[in-house]
Motif scaffolding. Structure first.
Motif, mmCIF file in Angstrom:
data_model
loop_
_atom_site.group_PDB
_atom_site.id
_atom_site.type_symbol
_atom_site.label_atom_id
_atom_site.label_comp_id
_atom_site.label_asym_id
_atom_site.label_seq_id
_atom_site.Cartn_x
_atom_site.Cartn_y
_atom_site.Cartn_z
ATOM 1 N N PRO A 1 2.216 -7.091 -3.739
ATOM 2 C CA PRO A 1 2.535 -6.076 -4.752
ATOM 3 C C PRO A 1 2.279 -4.648 -4.281
ATOM 4 O O PRO A 1 3.043 -3.738 -4.613
ATOM 5 C CB PRO A 1 1.620 -6.450 -5.928
ATOM 6 C CG PRO A 1 1.409 -7.922 -5.779
ATOM 7 C CD PRO A 1 1.327 -8.134 -4.298
ATOM 8 N N TYR A 2 1.212 -4.430 -3.498
ATOM 9 C CA TYR A 2 0.932 -3.092 -2.979
ATOM 10 C C TYR A 2 2.028 -2.647 -2.010
ATOM 11 O O TYR A 2 2.463 -1.489 -2.033
ATOM 12 C CB TYR A 2 -0.422 -3.064 -2.273
ATOM 13 C CG TYR A 2 -1.602 -2.808 -3.172
ATOM 14 C CD1 TYR A 2 -1.578 -3.178 -4.517
ATOM 15 C CD2 TYR A 2 -2.753 -2.213 -2.690
ATOM 16 C CE1 TYR A 2 -2.662 -2.969 -5.343
ATOM 17 C CE2 TYR A 2 -3.846 -1.974 -3.516
ATOM 18 C CZ TYR A 2 -3.798 -2.367 -4.839
ATOM 19 O OH TYR A 2 -4.867 -2.142 -5.659
ATOM 20 N N LEU A 3 2.461 -3.566 -1.158
ATOM 21 C CA LEU A 3 3.528 -3.242 -0.202
ATOM 22 C C LEU A 3 4.816 -2.895 -0.948
ATOM 23 O O LEU A 3 5.483 -1.902 -0.625
ATOM 24 C CB LEU A 3 3.755 -4.422 0.740
ATOM 25 C CG LEU A 3 4.850 -4.243 1.809
ATOM 26 C CD1 LEU A 3 4.532 -3.055 2.704
ATOM 27 C CD2 LEU A 3 5.001 -5.519 2.625
ATOM 28 N N ALA B 1 4.394 0.541 -2.575
ATOM 29 C CA ALA B 1 4.503 1.637 -1.607
ATOM 30 C C ALA B 1 5.962 1.930 -1.282
ATOM 31 O O ALA B 1 6.373 3.097 -1.206
ATOM 32 C CB ALA B 1 3.733 1.288 -0.333
ATOM 33 N N ILE B 2 6.755 0.872 -1.111
ATOM 34 C CA ILE B 2 8.181 1.050 -0.808
ATOM 35 C C ILE B 2 8.897 1.729 -1.976
ATOM 36 O O ILE B 2 9.685 2.668 -1.786
ATOM 37 C CB ILE B 2 8.840 -0.307 -0.477
ATOM 38 C CG1 ILE B 2 8.271 -0.856 0.834
ATOM 39 C CG2 ILE B 2 10.358 -0.159 -0.380
ATOM 40 C CD1 ILE B 2 8.652 -2.298 1.126
ATOM 41 N N CYS B 3 8.614 1.258 -3.188
ATOM 42 C CA CYS B 3 9.243 1.831 -4.389
ATOM 43 C C CYS B 3 8.867 3.302 -4.558
ATOM 44 O O CYS B 3 9.726 4.159 -4.827
ATOM 45 C CB CYS B 3 8.836 1.049 -5.633
ATOM 46 S SG CYS B 3 9.539 -0.614 -5.750
ATOM 47 N N ALA C 1 2.074 11.482 -1.927
ATOM 48 C CA ALA C 1 0.631 11.263 -1.863
ATOM 49 C C ALA C 1 0.253 9.928 -2.501
ATOM 50 O O ALA C 1 -0.609 9.206 -1.983
ATOM 51 C CB ALA C 1 -0.104 12.406 -2.566
ATOM 52 N N SER C 2 0.904 9.589 -3.603
ATOM 53 C CA SER C 2 0.653 8.305 -4.261
ATOM 54 C C SER C 2 1.008 7.144 -3.343
ATOM 55 O O SER C 2 0.309 6.126 -3.296
ATOM 56 C CB SER C 2 1.461 8.213 -5.561
ATOM 57 O OG SER C 2 1.096 9.240 -6.462
ATOM 58 N N ILE D 1 0.903 7.246 -0.062
ATOM 59 C CA ILE D 1 -0.147 7.213 0.968
ATOM 60 C C ILE D 1 -1.385 6.507 0.448
ATOM 61 O O ILE D 1 -2.024 5.714 1.160
ATOM 62 C CB ILE D 1 -0.480 8.642 1.446
ATOM 63 C CG1 ILE D 1 0.726 9.257 2.159
ATOM 64 C CG2 ILE D 1 -1.702 8.639 2.371
ATOM 65 C CD1 ILE D 1 0.588 10.746 2.453
ATOM 66 N N ILE D 2 -1.749 6.769 -0.809
ATOM 67 C CA ILE D 2 -2.919 6.125 -1.408
ATOM 68 C C ILE D 2 -2.736 4.610 -1.455
ATOM 69 O O ILE D 2 -3.644 3.843 -1.102
ATOM 70 C CB ILE D 2 -3.183 6.666 -2.832
ATOM 71 C CG1 ILE D 2 -3.624 8.119 -2.763
ATOM 72 C CG2 ILE D 2 -4.249 5.832 -3.554
ATOM 73 C CD1 ILE D 2 -3.618 8.826 -4.109
ATOM 74 N N ILE D 3 -1.547 4.163 -1.860
ATOM 75 C CA ILE D 3 -1.275 2.722 -1.912
ATOM 76 C C ILE D 3 -1.396 2.107 -0.528
ATOM 77 O O ILE D 3 -1.989 1.035 -0.354
ATOM 78 C CB ILE D 3 0.124 2.447 -2.505
ATOM 79 C CG1 ILE D 3 0.192 2.909 -3.954
ATOM 80 C CG2 ILE D 3 0.445 0.951 -2.435
ATOM 81 C CD1 ILE D 3 1.582 2.831 -4.562
ATOM 82 N N VAL D 4 -0.846 2.775 0.480
ATOM 83 C CA VAL D 4 -0.913 2.268 1.856
ATOM 84 C C VAL D 4 -2.365 2.206 2.328
ATOM 85 O O VAL D 4 -2.781 1.220 2.963
ATOM 86 C CB VAL D 4 -0.063 3.139 2.806
ATOM 87 C CG1 VAL D 4 -0.290 2.735 4.259
ATOM 88 C CG2 VAL D 4 1.417 3.021 2.450
ATOM 89 N N LEU D 5 -3.143 3.246 2.035
ATOM 90 C CA LEU D 5 -4.572 3.237 2.394
ATOM 91 C C LEU D 5 -5.296 2.077 1.736
ATOM 92 O O LEU D 5 -6.091 1.371 2.371
ATOM 93 C CB LEU D 5 -5.228 4.562 1.996
ATOM 94 C CG LEU D 5 -4.933 5.773 2.871
ATOM 95 C CD1 LEU D 5 -5.558 7.026 2.265
ATOM 96 C CD2 LEU D 5 -5.478 5.560 4.285
ATOM 97 N N HIS D 6 -5.044 1.874 0.447
ATOM 98 C CA HIS D 6 -5.680 0.772 -0.269
ATOM 99 C C HIS D 6 -5.243 -0.576 0.305
ATOM 100 O O HIS D 6 -6.052 -1.510 0.399
ATOM 101 C CB HIS D 6 -5.355 0.847 -1.762
ATOM 102 C CG HIS D 6 -6.118 1.916 -2.472
ATOM 103 N ND1 HIS D 6 -6.258 1.940 -3.843
ATOM 104 C CD2 HIS D 6 -6.798 2.994 -2.020
ATOM 105 C CE1 HIS D 6 -6.985 2.986 -4.191
ATOM 106 N NE2 HIS D 6 -7.309 3.647 -3.101
ATOM 107 N N LEU D 7 -3.980 -0.657 0.691
ATOM 108 C CA LEU D 7 -3.472 -1.891 1.305
ATOM 109 C C LEU D 7 -4.213 -2.173 2.609
ATOM 110 O O LEU D 7 -4.608 -3.315 2.881
ATOM 111 C CB LEU D 7 -1.971 -1.747 1.565
ATOM 112 C CG LEU D 7 -1.254 -2.912 2.269
ATOM 113 C CD1 LEU D 7 -1.374 -4.186 1.452
ATOM 114 C CD2 LEU D 7 0.215 -2.568 2.497
#
Length: 200
Positions: free
Chosen positions: A81-83, A86-88, A111-112, A114-120
Motif C-alpha cells: 500500500p505504501y508503494l 507513493a506512485i499515486c 514532499a508527501s 518523499i515521506i511515504i518513500v522514507l516510511h517505506l
C-alpha cells in the motif's frame, strides 16, 4: 483519554486527508488568483489520486488477502500500500506541476511522496506513524506558507500543534505505535515538508 475518542481522532486525522487539506491551504493562502472552477477541479483531482485510488487499491489487496486488515497494523502489510501510495502521490504531484497550478501545491505533494518513500524504507526497522507524518507535514506546510508569503497563520499552526499532541497520545493509547515510531513520523513530516517548500 478513552478508546472511543482515540479511535475517532485517528479516523478524523487520518493521513489520507492531509494532501487535500494541504492543497486547499495552498490555494487559499497563496497570493495567486485561482478561479473557483480551477480550485474545485484541482481538489477533485487531488482527492481522487491521493485518497480514492489508494483506498480502492488497498481494499482490493484486502479482498485478495494480501493484507489482513485495512488498518495495516503490521509493517509487512504496509509495504505494498505504501508503494502504491507513493506512485499515486507522485503522479498527482506531476499533474499539478504540468497544469502549472501553484508550485507550493506541487511541492507539498512531492514532499508527501518523499515521506511515504522514507516510511517505506524504514519499515525494515520500525513502523513510523503515518498519522503523525501527515499532520506534522501539514503543520510544516502552514508554517512555510506563513514565512514565504508573510501571512499570519499562527492561530491555525497552534491548533495543529495541539492536535499533533492529541493524535500522538491517541496512537500511543491504542498501542498502534511506540514512542520512537511516533517521533519518527512527526520528524519526517516536519523536516521533509518544510525543507521542500522553503527550498523548492
Amino acid at each position: 483519554m478513552n478508546r472511543s475518542f482515540a479511535q475517532a481522532l485517528s479516523y478524523l486525522l487520518h493521513p489520507a486527508v492531509f494532501p487535500l487539506l494541504g492543497t486547499l491551504a495552498v490555494m487559499q493562502f497563496s497570493p495567486y488568483f485561482i478561479p473557483s472552477n480551477v480550485l474545485i477541479i484541482t481538489l477533485a483531482l487531488v482527492f481522487t489520486g491521493t485518497y480514492v485510488l489508494p483506498l480502492a487499491i488497498s481494499y482490493l489487496l484486502y479482498k485478495l488477502d494480501v493484507i489482513k486488515s485495512l488498518e495495516m497494523k503490521t509493517a509487512q502489510e504496509r509495504r505494498i500500500p505504501y508503494l502504491v501510495g507513493a506512485i499515486c502521490y507522485y503522479f498527482i504531484a506531476t499533474m499539478i506541476n504540468v497544469l502549472q497550478l501553484p508550485r507550493e501545491a506541487y511541492l507539498f505533494l512531492l514532499a508527501s511522496t518523499i515521506i511515504i518513500v522514507l516510511h517505506l524504507m524504514l519499515l525494515r526497522f520500525m513502523k513510523p506513524s503515518a498519522h503523525l507524518g501527515g499532520i506534522a507535514g501539514f503543520t510544516a506546510l502552514l508554517f512555510a506558507l506563513s514565512l514565504k508569503f508573510q501571512i499570519n497563520l499562527l492561530p491555525l499552526i497552534a491548533l495543529c500543534i495541539i492536535l499533533c499532541g492529541f493524535l500522538a497520545s491517541a496512537r500511543l493509547y491504542l498501542k498502534a505505535h511506540t514512542p520512537t515510531e511516533i517521533i519518527t513520523g512527526f520528524l519526517t513530516g516536519v523536516i521533509v515538508v518544510f525543507t521542500v517548500i522553503t527550498l523548492g
